[in-house]
Scaffold this motif. Structure first.
Motif, PDB file in Angstrom:
ATOM      1  N   LYS A  37      99.451  38.081-112.329  1.00  0.00           N
ATOM      2  CA  LYS A  37     100.492  37.594-111.422  1.00  0.00           C
ATOM      3  C   LYS A  37      99.857  36.848-110.239  1.00  0.00           C
ATOM      4  CE  LYS A  37     104.420  39.135-108.647  1.00  0.00           C
ATOM      5  NZ  LYS A  37     104.014  38.395-107.458  1.00  0.00           N
ATOM      6  N   THR A  38      98.742  37.399-109.732  1.00  0.00           N
ATOM      7  CA  THR A  38      98.061  36.745-108.610  1.00  0.00           C
ATOM      8  C   THR A  38      97.600  35.343-109.004  1.00  0.00           C
ATOM      9  OG1 THR A  38      97.332  38.899-107.788  1.00  0.00           O
ATOM     10  CG2 THR A  38      96.155  36.958-106.971  1.00  0.00           C
ATOM     11  N   LYS A  39      97.018  35.211-110.188  1.00  0.00           N
ATOM     12  CA  LYS A  39      96.551  33.896-110.656  1.00  0.00           C
ATOM     13  C   LYS A  39      97.711  32.925-110.832  1.00  0.00           C
ATOM     14  CE  LYS A  39      92.158  34.758-110.830  1.00  0.00           C
ATOM     15  NZ  LYS A  39      91.224  34.041-109.952  1.00  0.00           N
ATOM     16  N   LYS A  40      98.817  33.398-111.377  1.00  0.00           N
ATOM     17  CA  LYS A  40      99.993  32.524-111.547  1.00  0.00           C
ATOM     18  C   LYS A  40     100.519  32.062-110.186  1.00  0.00           C
ATOM     19  CE  LYS A  40     102.116  35.310-114.615  1.00  0.00           C
ATOM     20  NZ  LYS A  40     103.217  35.828-115.454  1.00  0.00           N
ATOM     21  N   ASP A  41     100.555  32.970-109.233  1.00  0.00           N
ATOM     22  CA  ASP A  41     101.011  32.584-107.897  1.00  0.00           C
ATOM     23  C   ASP A  41     100.093  31.523-107.295  1.00  0.00           C
ATOM     24  OD1 ASP A  41     103.079  34.375-108.123  1.00  0.00           O
ATOM     25  OD2 ASP A  41     102.096  35.976-106.965  1.00  0.00           O
ATOM     26  N   GLN A  42      98.795  31.665-107.538  1.00  0.00           N
ATOM     27  CA  GLN A  42      97.853  30.659-107.023  1.00  0.00           C
ATOM     28  C   GLN A  42      98.124  29.288-107.646  1.00  0.00           C
ATOM     29  OE1 GLN A  42      93.999  32.315-107.893  1.00  0.00           O
ATOM     30  NE2 GLN A  42      94.001  33.659-106.060  1.00  0.00           N
ATOM     31  N   SER A 125     112.498  23.746-114.732  1.00  0.00           N
ATOM     32  CA  SER A 125     112.773  22.741-115.771  1.00  0.00           C
ATOM     33  C   SER A 125     111.579  21.840-116.043  1.00  0.00           C
ATOM     34  CB  SER A 125     113.987  21.889-115.372  1.00  0.00           C
ATOM     35  OG  SER A 125     113.742  21.246-114.129  1.00  0.00           O
ATOM     36  N   GLY A 126     110.695  21.669-115.064  1.00  0.00           N
ATOM     37  CA  GLY A 126     109.564  20.759-115.270  1.00  0.00           C
ATOM     38  C   GLY A 126     108.226  21.443-115.249  1.00  0.00           C
ATOM     39  N   THR A 127     108.201  22.755-115.161  1.00  0.00           N
ATOM     40  CA  THR A 127     106.939  23.477-115.011  1.00  0.00           C
ATOM     41  C   THR A 127     106.857  24.594-116.035  1.00  0.00           C
ATOM     42  OG1 THR A 127     106.996  23.030-112.645  1.00  0.00           O
ATOM     43  CG2 THR A 127     105.466  24.729-113.397  1.00  0.00           C
ATOM     44  N   GLU A 128     105.669  24.694-116.665  1.00  0.00           N
ATOM     45  CA  GLU A 128     105.441  25.717-117.676  1.00  0.00           C
ATOM     46  C   GLU A 128     104.025  26.268-117.510  1.00  0.00           C
ATOM     47  OE1 GLU A 128     105.601  26.255-122.555  1.00  0.00           O
ATOM     48  OE2 GLU A 128     105.857  24.288-121.620  1.00  0.00           O
ATOM     49  N   ILE A 129     103.895  27.570-117.648  1.00  0.00           N
ATOM     50  CA  ILE A 129     102.589  28.240-117.588  1.00  0.00           C
ATOM     51  C   ILE A 129     102.364  28.942-118.909  1.00  0.00           C
ATOM     52  CG2 ILE A 129     101.265  30.099-116.497  1.00  0.00           C
ATOM     53  CD1 ILE A 129     102.557  29.462-113.894  1.00  0.00           C
ATOM     54  N   LEU A 144      98.705  25.429-116.282  1.00  0.00           N
ATOM     55  CA  LEU A 144     100.005  25.038-115.738  1.00  0.00           C
ATOM     56  C   LEU A 144     100.217  23.577-116.044  1.00  0.00           C
ATOM     57  CD1 LEU A 144     101.699  25.881-112.429  1.00  0.00           C
ATOM     58  CD2 LEU A 144     101.213  23.494-112.900  1.00  0.00           C
ATOM     59  N   LYS A 145     101.364  23.252-116.592  1.00  0.00           N
ATOM     60  CA  LYS A 145     101.751  21.872-116.851  1.00  0.00           C
ATOM     61  C   LYS A 145     103.059  21.628-116.140  1.00  0.00           C
ATOM     62  CE  LYS A 145     102.692  18.543-120.516  1.00  0.00           C
ATOM     63  NZ  LYS A 145     102.817  18.323-121.982  1.00  0.00           N
ATOM     64  N   SER A 146     103.065  20.575-115.260  1.00  0.00           N
ATOM     65  CA  SER A 146     104.255  20.364-114.454  1.00  0.00           C
ATOM     66  C   SER A 146     104.453  18.875-114.234  1.00  0.00           C
ATOM     67  CB  SER A 146     104.097  21.070-113.098  1.00  0.00           C
ATOM     68  OG  SER A 146     105.200  20.808-112.271  1.00  0.00           O
ATOM     69  N   ARG A 147     105.689  18.436-114.255  1.00  0.00           N
ATOM     70  CA  ARG A 147     106.041  17.063-113.935  1.00  0.00           C
ATOM     71  C   ARG A 147     106.381  17.010-112.463  1.00  0.00           C
ATOM     72  NH1 ARG A 147     106.884  12.610-116.725  1.00  0.00           N
ATOM     73  NH2 ARG A 147     108.258  10.965-115.898  1.00  0.00           N
ATOM     74  N   LEU A 148     105.602  16.153-111.723  1.00  0.00           N
ATOM     75  CA  LEU A 148     105.756  16.071-110.289  1.00  0.00           C
ATOM     76  C   LEU A 148     106.958  15.216-109.915  1.00  0.00           C
ATOM     77  CD1 LEU A 148     101.986  15.616-109.349  1.00  0.00           C
ATOM     78  CD2 LEU A 148     103.303  17.730-109.500  1.00  0.00           C
ATOM     79  N   ASP A 149     107.346  15.347-108.647  1.00  0.00           N
ATOM     80  CA  ASP A 149     108.517  14.603-108.193  1.00  0.00           C
ATOM     81  C   ASP A 149     108.274  13.094-108.172  1.00  0.00           C
ATOM     82  OD1 ASP A 149     109.782  17.009-107.879  1.00  0.00           O
ATOM     83  OD2 ASP A 149     109.435  17.144-105.700  1.00  0.00           O
ATOM     84  N   GLY A 151     106.853  11.420-110.455  1.00  0.00           N
ATOM     85  CA  GLY A 151     106.786  10.928-111.833  1.00  0.00           C
ATOM     86  C   GLY A 151     105.457  11.193-112.500  1.00  0.00           C
ATOM     87  N   PHE A 152     104.449  11.682-111.738  1.00  0.00           N
ATOM     88  CA  PHE A 152     103.147  11.993-112.326  1.00  0.00           C
ATOM     89  C   PHE A 152     103.213  13.333-113.038  1.00  0.00           C
ATOM     90  CE2 PHE A 152     100.455   9.253-109.207  1.00  0.00           C
ATOM     91  CZ  PHE A 152     101.138   8.128-109.629  1.00  0.00           C
ATOM     92  N   THR A 153     102.172  13.577-113.846  1.00  0.00           N
ATOM     93  CA  THR A 153     102.084  14.852-114.577  1.00  0.00           C
ATOM     94  C   THR A 153     100.817  15.583-114.137  1.00  0.00           C
ATOM     95  OG1 THR A 153     103.227  13.912-116.487  1.00  0.00           O
ATOM     96  CG2 THR A 153     101.985  15.953-116.832  1.00  0.00           C
ATOM     97  N   LEU A 154     100.964  16.872-113.859  1.00  0.00           N
ATOM     98  CA  LEU A 154      99.845  17.695-113.383  1.00  0.00           C
ATOM     99  C   LEU A 154      99.471  18.709-114.451  1.00  0.00           C
ATOM    100  CD1 LEU A 154      97.953  18.859-111.150  1.00  0.00           C
ATOM    101  CD2 LEU A 154      99.878  20.301-110.431  1.00  0.00           C
ATOM    102  N   HIS A 155      98.149  18.742-114.737  1.00  0.00           N
ATOM    103  CA  HIS A 155      97.600  19.782-115.614  1.00  0.00           C
ATOM    104  C   HIS A 155      96.581  20.567-114.805  1.00  0.00           C
ATOM    105  CE1 HIS A 155      99.251  18.536-119.564  1.00  0.00           C
ATOM    106  NE2 HIS A 155      99.277  17.308-118.985  1.00  0.00           N
ATOM    107  N   MET A 156      96.760  21.876-114.723  1.00  0.00           N
ATOM    108  CA  MET A 156      95.793  22.748-114.056  1.00  0.00           C
ATOM    109  C   MET A 156      95.434  23.874-115.003  1.00  0.00           C
ATOM    110  SD  MET A 156      97.310  23.107-110.167  1.00  0.00           S
ATOM    111  CE  MET A 156      95.853  23.993-109.643  1.00  0.00           C
ATOM    112  N   SER A 157      94.132  24.181-115.028  1.00  0.00           N
ATOM    113  CA  SER A 157      93.668  25.218-115.938  1.00  0.00           C
ATOM    114  C   SER A 157      92.652  26.105-115.200  1.00  0.00           C
ATOM    115  CB  SER A 157      93.027  24.602-117.179  1.00  0.00           C
ATOM    116  OG  SER A 157      92.565  25.613-118.047  1.00  0.00           O
TER     117      SER A 157
END
Length: 494
Positions: A37-42, A125-129, A144-149, A151-157
């Motif tokens: 949970k801590t990692k997801k919050d980060q 709706s635009g974010t998935e972990i 984490l994959k998320s579509r930014l406001d 229009g860009f796309t963010l991938h974090m691992s």
């Protein structure tokens, strides 16, 4: 070990074991969910920060992105709307404001997914972990994959280590700590239980003694806490109960004596009635018989009539004396008699009373002696004093033995004069020392009318002395008995 000490010891040990067990359970079943949970919050927090960038802000925010990646140990990829990468944590500009060099495609995860997804969670709706594991390297990633406001796309691992090994290590550590803590707990619990329960056991021992009416021991606990207050209350209660029981015991003894006195008085009353009835029955019978003889003219001659009348007068006089003595005794014992005290010479009174007994002394062959000494003035009721001396002399004449010795003397003290009347004869038995002052009591059981003794003379003596607040009594001597009574010495002499 006492029950309360053992109970307290086990309770302290149980608390320590409970805490260690709770830590072990929390580490086993709650550590991994908390870690994930801590990692997801980060990740979500980092995504929210990046989402605030505009389209043209990425060149200026390179340092911020680098610091974020280092802090989270995360790989960050940002793609524009066309799918072209505009930032990756593996490329750093050569100088501020420079261009973004070509991306090393070897650093970008291939389009295929060599990772096996363990679980996936949709944040909005635009974010998935999702959590994935590389079966080849046995490494896990939280992505984490998320579509930014913009229009860009963010991938974090973020690589996440297996928490299972950490749980195993911590549980082993807790086991060692638990064993050591348990050993220390045994010692600490024993010390605490001894110190804590010592006062309780001490007070319990004292209260048990109080139950058995033993109030000799005190708590003597000087602490200022509740134990000290309780000990003080127990000591106060012990003193109060001890004083109350002593008071009750004294009152109980007094009540017993009062009951015994009432029984004795009741017996005396019954005996008194019997004695009075006996003393009055004979003279009344004689008076009635001789009066009937006179009425029936049985006495034909003047001589017989005079004899009958003489008997009636004599018996009437005896009854009068008895009734007078009884009335005097009753008034003395109830305090209704008044003493008329004055100063008089006790020597003259003794001579006058012994003179009245002259014929009695001659008849019985007695030669009384009197040691006069210096002239002594007393302050008392002369009539009652004469009554006392008369009764003593009557008693002495009756009990004197063949030696025929009667001796009257006085003993002058600082504030009083003791008059003593001695007669030779047998001693008074100890068991009769109190009875002789009782009305109608006589040391001999036989009653003869010729003696004209009713057994109330000494009762009158004691009643007069008690009323005057003076002492009276007798002393057994080797050759006889000596009765005495006390008089107040006059402050002035004649």
């Amino acid at each position: 070990m006492s029950p309360i000490r053992r109970k307290l010891f086990l309770q302290i040990l149980a608390v320590i074991l409970f805490i260690i067990s709770a830590l072990w359970l929390a580490n086993t079943f709650m550590l991994e969910p908390y870690y994930m949970k801590t990692k997801k919050d980060q990740l979500i927090k980092a995504r929210n920060s990046i989402n605030s960038f505009g389209v043209s802000d990425y060149q200026e925010k390179v340092d911020f992105l680098v610091d974020m990646g280092n802090e989270l140990n995360a790989m960050i990829l940002i793609f524009n709307g066309s799918g072209d990468p505009i930032y990756t944590t593996h490329l750093i500009p050569q100088e501020p404001g420079g261009f973004v060099p070509g991306i090393d495609t070897r650093r970008i995860p291939p389009s295929r997914k060599p990772l096996e997804t363990v679980y996936s969670e949709k944040i909005d709706s635009g974010t998935e972990i999702e959590l994935a594991i590389d079966r080849m390297g046995e490494q896990r990633f939280l992505s984490l994959k998320s579509r930014l406001d913009n229009g860009f796309t963010l991938h974090m691992s973020i690589p996440v280590s297996s928490i299972e090994s950490s749980v195993s290590v911590v549980n082993g550590f807790l086991l060692v700590v638990g064993l050591v803590s348990s050993a220390l707990a045994l010692v600490i619990a024993l010390i605490i239980s001894r110190r804590f329960t010592g006062s309780i056991l001490h007070m319990n021992r004292i209260t048990r003694k109080m139950k058995d009416l033993d109030f000799s021991e005190k708590c003597e606990i000087k602490s200022k806490d509740e134990f000290g207050q309780l000990a003080g209350s127990i000591d106060d209660l012990s003193e109060s109960l001890d004083a109350t029981l002593k008071e009750l015991s004294q009152k109980n003894e007094a009540l017993k004596k009062e009951i015994e006195h009432k029984k004795a008085v009741e017996e005396m009353r019954k005996q008194f009635i019997t004695n009075v009835s006996h003393e009055l029955k004979t003279p009344l019978s004689l008076i009635q018989g001789y009066a009937e003889g006179l009425e029936l003219n049985i006495a034909s001659s003047d001589e017989k009539r005079n004899f009958y009348c003489g008997v009636i007068k004599e018996e009437t006089a005896k009854m009068g004396r008895l009734v007078k003595d009884l009335l005097d005794l009753s008034m003395m014992e109830t305090g209704n008699l008044t003493l008329y005290k004055s100063e008089f010479c006790v020597d003259e009174l003794i001579k006058r009373v012994t003179g009245k007994f002259e014929k009695v002394f001659l008849k019985n062959g007695i030669e009384p002696k009197y040691a006069e000494g210096e002239r002594t003035v007393v302050y008392a009721d002369s009539f009652r004093t004469e009554q006392i001396l008369t009764n003593y002399l009557n008693n002495a004449v009756y009990h004197v033995d063949e030696r025929k010795e009667i001796f009257v003397r006085k003993e002058i003290q600082e504030n009083s004069v003791i008059v003593r009347v001695f007669n030779s004869g047998r001693n008074i038995p100890e068991e009769e020392s109190e009875k002789i002052w009782t009305s109608f009591y006589r040391t001999d059981s036989a009653r003869t009318r010729e003696e004209e003794r009713y057994g109330i003379g000494l009762s009158i003596v004691k009643a007069i002395c008690d009323l005057d607040g003076k002492s009276c009594g007798f002393v057994n001597l080797p050759d006889g008995v000596e009765f005495f009574f006390e008089l107040e010495k006059a402050k002035t002499s004649d």
